[in-house]
Design a protein around this motif. Structure first.
Motif, short mmCIF file in Angstrom:
data_model
loop_
_atom_site.label_atom_id
_atom_site.label_comp_id
_atom_site.label_asym_id
_atom_site.label_seq_id
_atom_site.Cartn_x
_atom_site.Cartn_y
_atom_site.Cartn_z
N ILE A 225 -67.64 88.02 29.10
CA ILE A 225 -69.09 88.25 29.06
C ILE A 225 -69.72 87.32 28.02
O ILE A 225 -69.25 87.26 26.89
N ALA A 226 -70.75 86.62 28.42
CA ALA A 226 -71.43 85.71 27.49
C ALA A 226 -72.49 86.50 26.73
O ALA A 226 -73.68 86.48 27.06
N GLY A 227 -72.03 87.20 25.70
CA GLY A 227 -72.93 87.97 24.86
C GLY A 227 -73.45 87.14 23.71
O GLY A 227 -73.26 85.92 23.66
N ASN A 228 -74.09 87.79 22.75
CA ASN A 228 -74.74 87.06 21.66
C ASN A 228 -73.74 86.27 20.81
O ASN A 228 -74.01 85.14 20.42
N GLN A 229 -72.58 86.86 20.52
CA GLN A 229 -71.59 86.16 19.70
C GLN A 229 -71.10 84.90 20.41
O GLN A 229 -71.07 83.81 19.81
N THR A 230 -70.74 85.05 21.66
CA THR A 230 -70.23 83.91 22.43
C THR A 230 -71.28 82.81 22.56
O THR A 230 -70.99 81.62 22.32
N LEU A 231 -72.50 83.18 22.91
CA LEU A 231 -73.55 82.19 23.11
C LEU A 231 -73.98 81.53 21.81
O LEU A 231 -74.31 80.34 21.79
N SER A 232 -73.97 82.28 20.72
CA SER A 232 -74.36 81.71 19.43
C SER A 232 -73.40 80.60 19.04
O SER A 232 -73.81 79.53 18.57
N ILE A 233 -72.10 80.85 19.23
CA ILE A 233 -71.10 79.83 18.89
C ILE A 233 -71.18 78.67 19.87
O ILE A 233 -71.11 77.50 19.47
N LEU A 234 -71.33 78.98 21.14
CA LEU A 234 -71.39 77.94 22.17
C LEU A 234 -72.56 77.00 21.95
O LEU A 234 -72.42 75.78 21.99
N THR B 103 -80.74 84.54 16.00
CA THR B 103 -81.22 84.27 17.35
C THR B 103 -80.44 85.16 18.31
O THR B 103 -79.22 85.18 18.29
N TYR B 104 -81.16 85.91 19.11
CA TYR B 104 -80.52 86.79 20.08
C TYR B 104 -80.65 86.21 21.47
O TYR B 104 -81.73 85.81 21.90
N TYR B 105 -79.53 86.15 22.17
CA TYR B 105 -79.50 85.59 23.52
C TYR B 105 -79.31 86.72 24.53
O TYR B 105 -78.68 87.74 24.22
N PRO B 106 -79.84 86.54 25.73
CA PRO B 106 -79.63 87.56 26.77
C PRO B 106 -78.17 87.63 27.16
O PRO B 106 -77.49 86.59 27.23
N THR B 107 -77.64 88.81 27.39
CA THR B 107 -76.25 88.96 27.78
C THR B 107 -76.08 88.55 29.24
O THR B 107 -76.80 89.01 30.13
N LEU B 108 -75.14 87.63 29.45
CA LEU B 108 -74.86 87.13 30.80
C LEU B 108 -73.45 87.55 31.19
O LEU B 108 -72.53 87.46 30.39
N LYS B 109 -73.30 88.00 32.42
CA LYS B 109 -71.98 88.44 32.89
C LYS B 109 -71.86 88.23 34.39
O LYS B 109 -72.82 87.77 35.04
N PHE B 110 -70.70 88.56 34.93
CA PHE B 110 -70.44 88.36 36.35
C PHE B 110 -71.57 88.98 37.18
O PHE B 110 -71.92 90.14 37.00
N GLY B 111 -72.15 88.16 38.05
CA GLY B 111 -73.25 88.64 38.89
C GLY B 111 -74.62 88.22 38.39
O GLY B 111 -75.60 88.28 39.14
N SER B 112 -74.70 87.79 37.11
CA SER B 112 -75.99 87.34 36.58
C SER B 112 -76.43 86.06 37.28
O SER B 112 -75.60 85.26 37.72
N PHE C 100 -63.23 79.76 26.66
CA PHE C 100 -63.99 79.43 25.45
C PHE C 100 -63.76 80.48 24.38
O PHE C 100 -63.58 80.16 23.20
N GLN C 101 -63.75 81.76 24.77
CA GLN C 101 -63.54 82.84 23.81
C GLN C 101 -62.14 82.78 23.21
O GLN C 101 -61.97 83.00 22.00
N ILE C 102 -61.15 82.46 24.03
CA ILE C 102 -59.78 82.34 23.53
C ILE C 102 -59.69 81.20 22.51
O ILE C 102 -59.11 81.34 21.44
N ALA C 103 -60.29 80.05 22.86
CA ALA C 103 -60.24 78.87 22.00
C ALA C 103 -60.93 79.11 20.66
O ALA C 103 -60.53 78.55 19.63
N ASN C 104 -61.97 79.95 20.68
CA ASN C 104 -62.74 80.18 19.45
C ASN C 104 -62.39 81.49 18.75
O ASN C 104 -63.06 81.89 17.79
N LYS C 105 -61.34 82.17 19.26
CA LYS C 105 -60.80 83.38 18.63
C LYS C 105 -61.87 84.46 18.42
O LYS C 105 -62.03 85.00 17.33
N ILE C 106 -62.62 84.73 19.48
CA ILE C 106 -63.61 85.79 19.44
C ILE C 106 -63.27 86.80 20.53
O ILE C 106 -62.29 86.64 21.25
N ILE C 107 -64.06 87.86 20.64
CA ILE C 107 -63.78 88.92 21.62
C ILE C 107 -63.64 88.32 23.02
O ILE C 107 -64.52 87.59 23.49
N ILE C 108 -62.55 88.64 23.68
CA ILE C 108 -62.26 88.09 25.01
C ILE C 108 -62.61 89.13 26.07
O ILE C 108 -61.84 90.08 26.30
N ASP C 109 -63.76 88.97 26.69
CA ASP C 109 -64.18 89.92 27.73
C ASP C 109 -64.83 89.25 28.94
O ASP C 109 -65.21 89.93 29.89
#
Length: 224
Positions: free
Chosen positions: A86-95, A29-38, A75-84
């Motif tokens: 930005i709510a990209g596909n990896q972050t949103l998939s886990i969330l 499942t691919y999610y739209p990338t969300l970031k500051f300003g979205s 959330f990214q720190i807690a789940n040990k994923i890329i910390i940027d």
């Protein structure tokens, strides 16, 4: 020859029909990338989910601002994923997969501190205690988790009396659990308050001298 070709086609068709459900099941499942300003409904969904899991993203307004970005980073720190931030596909998939157990952990401890501190208080007072705990989590002056805030010690003294007395290890009432859920969902009856005490049980001298009075709910007074 024609019969053989028909047999091969039939076999291919059967294999296709058999494998199609498997392919669908494992499709990414691919999610739209969300970031500051979205902006928009996807941002609102992100904010609500973060709030529900204990990462305060602010008011659910569909605007990806600094608070939402901070919540994503936590959330990214807690789940040990890329910390940027930005709510990209990896972050949103886990969330959205529910793989993070943070919300359950936060609800577990928040409902217990509410029950211990405000079991006899009006409902709004229960939510207010949860509000204070979550404000501390958001502040840079306290630990950044609900459990960390509750079990914080200062000069060897617990910041919350139920920890010292052992009453934190309780079975919270349904009302205390609901109050914790409301607090996690963003209900803030005492705004930005980070302190509270019961004047009948404590003088609260340091708080009175150094903090700003907000309001009283039941037996508790709240300060920020």
């Amino acid at each position: 020859m024609k019969i053989r070709k028909k047999s091969i086609v039939a076999i291919i068709l059967i294999l296709f029909l058999f494998l199609l459900p498997l392919a669908s099941a494992y499709a990414t499942t691919y999610y739209p990338t969300l970031k500051f300003g979205s902006r928009g409904s996807e941002v609102s969904k992100l904010q609500q989910t973060l709030n529900n899991k204990g990462y305060w993203a602010g008011t659910v307004d569909g605007i990806y601002g600094l608070q939402t970005e901070k919540a994503v980073i936590q959330f990214q720190i807690a789940n040990k994923i890329i910390i940027d931030g930005i709510a990209g596909n990896q972050t949103l998939s886990i969330l959205y997969s529910g793989s993070s157990s943070t919300y359950s952990t936060n609800l577990y401890w928040l409902s217990r501190i509410i029950h211990a501190e405000a079991g006899a208080e009006p409902y709004n007072g229960k939510v207010a205690v949860g509000n204070v705990i979550l404000n501390r989590v958001k502040s840079g002056d306290f630990p950044n988790t609900v459990k960390g805030v509750i079990f914080e010690y200062y000069k060897g003294i617990p910041q919350f009396s139920p920890v010292e007395e052992g009453t934190i290890y309780n079975t919270p009432s349904a009302e205390s659990i609901q109050a914790a859920k409301d607090a996690l969902n963003g209900v803030r009856p005492v705004g930005s308050s980070t302190y509270f005490f019961n004047p009948a049980k404590s003088a609260g001298s340091w708080i009175i001298k150094n903090k700003t009075y907000v309001m009283r709910i039941g037996n508790h007074v709240f300060y920020r």
